[in-house]
Design a protein around this motif. Structure first.
Motif, mmCIF file in Angstrom:
data_model
loop_
_atom_site.group_PDB
_atom_site.id
_atom_site.type_symbol
_atom_site.label_atom_id
_atom_site.label_comp_id
_atom_site.label_asym_id
_atom_site.label_seq_id
_atom_site.Cartn_x
_atom_site.Cartn_y
_atom_site.Cartn_z
ATOM 1 N N ALA A 121 -27.503 -49.335 71.841
ATOM 2 C CA ALA A 121 -26.382 -47.841 71.584
ATOM 3 C C ALA A 121 -25.360 -48.072 71.829
ATOM 4 O O ALA A 121 -24.643 -48.994 72.348
ATOM 5 N N THR B 152 -25.639 -42.991 71.902
ATOM 6 C CA THR B 152 -26.343 -42.909 70.909
ATOM 7 C C THR B 152 -27.781 -43.511 70.974
ATOM 8 O O THR B 152 -28.285 -43.946 71.955
ATOM 9 N N LEU B 153 -28.387 -43.055 69.928
ATOM 10 C CA LEU B 153 -29.900 -44.001 69.590
ATOM 11 C C LEU B 153 -29.580 -45.262 69.374
ATOM 12 O O LEU B 153 -28.370 -45.513 69.023
ATOM 13 N N THR C 21 -33.648 -36.134 70.703
ATOM 14 C CA THR C 21 -34.758 -37.073 71.378
ATOM 15 C C THR C 21 -34.220 -37.277 72.775
ATOM 16 O O THR C 21 -35.100 -37.444 73.790
ATOM 17 N N SER C 22 -32.880 -36.783 73.318
ATOM 18 C CA SER C 22 -32.788 -36.585 74.906
ATOM 19 C C SER C 22 -31.787 -35.546 74.952
ATOM 20 O O SER C 22 -31.120 -35.276 74.104
ATOM 21 N N THR D 231 -29.009 -35.260 72.069
ATOM 22 C CA THR D 231 -28.598 -36.444 71.054
ATOM 23 C C THR D 231 -29.849 -36.697 70.112
ATOM 24 O O THR D 231 -30.998 -36.553 70.610
ATOM 25 N N GLY E 119 -30.686 -38.504 65.953
ATOM 26 C CA GLY E 119 -30.489 -39.515 64.957
ATOM 27 C C GLY E 119 -28.975 -39.324 64.096
ATOM 28 O O GLY E 119 -28.260 -40.140 63.951
ATOM 29 N N SER F 84 -24.518 -36.552 68.728
ATOM 30 C CA SER F 84 -24.900 -35.694 69.627
ATOM 31 C C SER F 84 -24.075 -34.398 69.773
ATOM 32 O O SER F 84 -22.792 -34.624 68.835
#
Length: 555
Positions: free
Chosen positions: A328, A349-350, A393-394, A438, A440, A443
């Motif tokens: 990340a 990030t992812l 995703t978060s 956040t 793909g 964010s």
């Protein structure tokens, strides 16, 4: 504006032709003047190097009250006459403001955002807006080939960067047709509180105003002609009008002092893929202004922990390398003002993946976050993240303490979970919440509306002698003879600690009061408690807790 006429649309060119014909007709009639109704508005001009040498004494002597001057264009161009025009206009008492001619560019969200931020930084470096001057202006006449959606993204990023660095909301200059055709007549900027300088050359008493009369706000400045005859100019000049007798109330106020303090954390725009450019957005900062930003990119483990700086990765943008695969990335932003420096990091990030042609988008809140709960000290508030596009995703959370109006907010240190328990320090304030999603595509942050004013918890009837503090509840203890009572709000005394209040002057006592206060297991409290006496205590008594957190001062 004069420097930009080669880029005007056919419709704008037609407006110019009609405007010139009108001027000629009025000149023949011997009545060259501003359109009807000018007496109710302050007159002004906007200038650039095209005007050459200007006699500002003559301009001011002809009842002109303000001017905007071109400072910069794109990421490199500087108008050489800007400092001369600034000194001349301000020296003659005119209200002065600076504008930037935007050159939008970019091929995706990250590069579009980076282009806007770079141009905003270039403008601030040249214009250096000062207190007492008019707010900065973004001159929109070129699209750079961007679609309406992407042009709005570019414009928003430019405005956000100027506001982050100066605390000032800029104005937008555009013609009605440009706004309708190139920005799909969006009202988003009007609803965001940004005001309009409309360019509509007409002899009518009012201009056409896009975006449903700019969200009901109407025009603030109006460029009514490109050929006003004004003493002090060798040739005609753009003529402007302010929607009122004096634009002074719009002037930039005194800049805040002190070190910067983050209120909305930095974010990252772009897909975390090898070979893809990412852009850092510095977030929103309170404290001292103006502020400048630097960025250090860091590589973390896949979960976003154990981060280390990436060598030489100190720019606004960063291209993910093969060595970042499976890691990340975080952007650490340092904000500096004359009052000091502060640091804040973006959510990670992812984990960086391999490159590909798949398209992902940055999360966007379609329903804003909200706060659920009762705004009373000791009660817990809970975050509702809202709804988002971009498949986040978060989510990350930052609670804020705000003034009574809910407009001036500062991050509460350590308040970064989805729930927050109100403290005595929140009483009389409002609370807000920044949620950062956040996914793909990077964010993005969104802010919840502020709560109502936080109220104190109801204080129960006092218990003689002693009482154990209960989580989320206020408490009260009195001496057996009722000479004094101590009360506290939830959180001021550790949960489960026993509070005692007994008569006496032995140590540790509250000096001169005749009572001894005890809190089991604590000598320092985060917030004060209150002691009331049935009769006035002797002069010089030490009552309650000092503001430095010391529970009592020994006798």
């Amino acid at each position: 504006m004069a420097a930009l006429r080669p880029l005007n649309t056919a419709f704008a060119s037609l407006e110019r032709i009609l405007g010139v014909r009108l001027v000629l007709a009025l000149a023949i009639a011997g009545a060259l003047a501003a359109p009807a109704g000018a007496a109710t508005h302050a007159n002004g001009v906007d200038v650039s190097h095209y005007q050459g040498l200007i006699n500002w004494a003559q301009v001011a002597g002809s009842s002109y009250r303000f001017t905007f001057a071109k400072a910069s264009e794109g990421v490199t161009l500087v108008d050489a006459t800007y400092p001369v025009n600034r000194a001349g206009a301000e020296g003659m008492g005119l209200r002065f403001g600076a504008y930037h001619f935007g050159r939008p560019s970019g091929t995706g969200p990250a590069t579009i955002t980076a282009s806007a931020i770079a141009q905003a930084d270039h403008f601030i470096g040249i214009a250096q807006p000062q207190a007492g001057e008019l707010p900065p202006v973004l001159d929109l006449e070129a699209t750079g080939g961007l679609s309406p959606t992407n042009l709005a993204m570019w414009t928003s990023a430019w405005m956000d960067e100027v506001k982050a660095r100066t605390g000032v909301s800029s104005f937008i200059y555009a013609s009605p047709n440009f706004w309708k055709d190139k920005l799909s007549n969006t009202a988003a900027f009007a609803l965001g509180g940004y005001r309009l300088w409309v360019a509509h050359w007409t002899s009518g008493t009012s201009p056409l105003v896009p975006a449903s009369n700019w969200g009901g706000l109407g025009w603030t400045f109006w460029q009514w002609t490109d050929c006003a005859k004004v003493p002090g100019f060798l040739n005609c000049v753009d003529g402007d009008r302010y929607a009122g007798p004096d634009p002074g109330p719009l002037a930039i106020g005194t800049y805040a002092t002190g070190p910067p303090a983050t209120s909305v954390p930095p974010t990252i725009v772009g897909s975390a893929k090898v070979g893809t450019v990412l852009s850092a957005v510095p977030g929103t900062w309170g404290g001292g202004k103006p502020v400048s930003f630097t960025c250090q990119w860091e590589q973390c483990d896949a979960a976003g922990a154990n981060c280390v700086p990436i060598s030489s990765a100190t720019g606004e943008t960063y291209k993910a390398a093969a060595a970042d695969s499976g890691h990340a990335l975080v952007a650490v932003v340092s904000a500096s003002s004359t009052g000091g420096t502060a640091v804040a990091a973006s959510p990670p990030t992812l984990a960086v993946g391999s490159g590909g042609s798949g398209s992902v988008t940055r999360p966007v809140a379609t329903t804003a976050p909200s706060i659920v709960g009762t705004v009373v000290a000791g009660q817990q508030l809970t975050a509702s993240v809202g709804t988002w596009t971009g498949s986040p995703t978060s989510f990350a959370y930052q609670w804020q303490r705000c003034d009574a109006s809910g407009t001036s907010c500062a991050a509460i240190p350590g308040a970064v979970s989805s729930g927050y328990t109100l403290t005595p320090g929140d009483i009389g304030a409002t609370l807000s919440l920044v949620v950062t999603a956040t996914g793909g595509g990077g964010s993005q942050a969104a802010t919840a509306l502020a709560t109502g004013l936080v109220a104190a918890a109801a204080v129960p009837a006092p218990v003689p002698g002693s009482l154990a503090a209960v989580a989320g509840q206020a408490g009260a203890v009195s001496t057996a003879d009722s000479r004094a009572t101590v009360t506290w709000q939830p959180g001021a005394v550790p949960d489960g600690a026993t509070v005692t209040l007994v008569p006496g002057e032995r140590a540790p006592a509250l000096k001169g009061t005749g009572v001894v206060l005890g809190v089991s297991g604590a000598t320092i409290l985060p917030w004060p408690v209150d002691i009331a006496f049935a009769a006035a205590p002797p002069a010089g008594s030490v009552i309650g807790y000092s503001t430095d957190g010391v529970v009592w001062r020994p006798a």
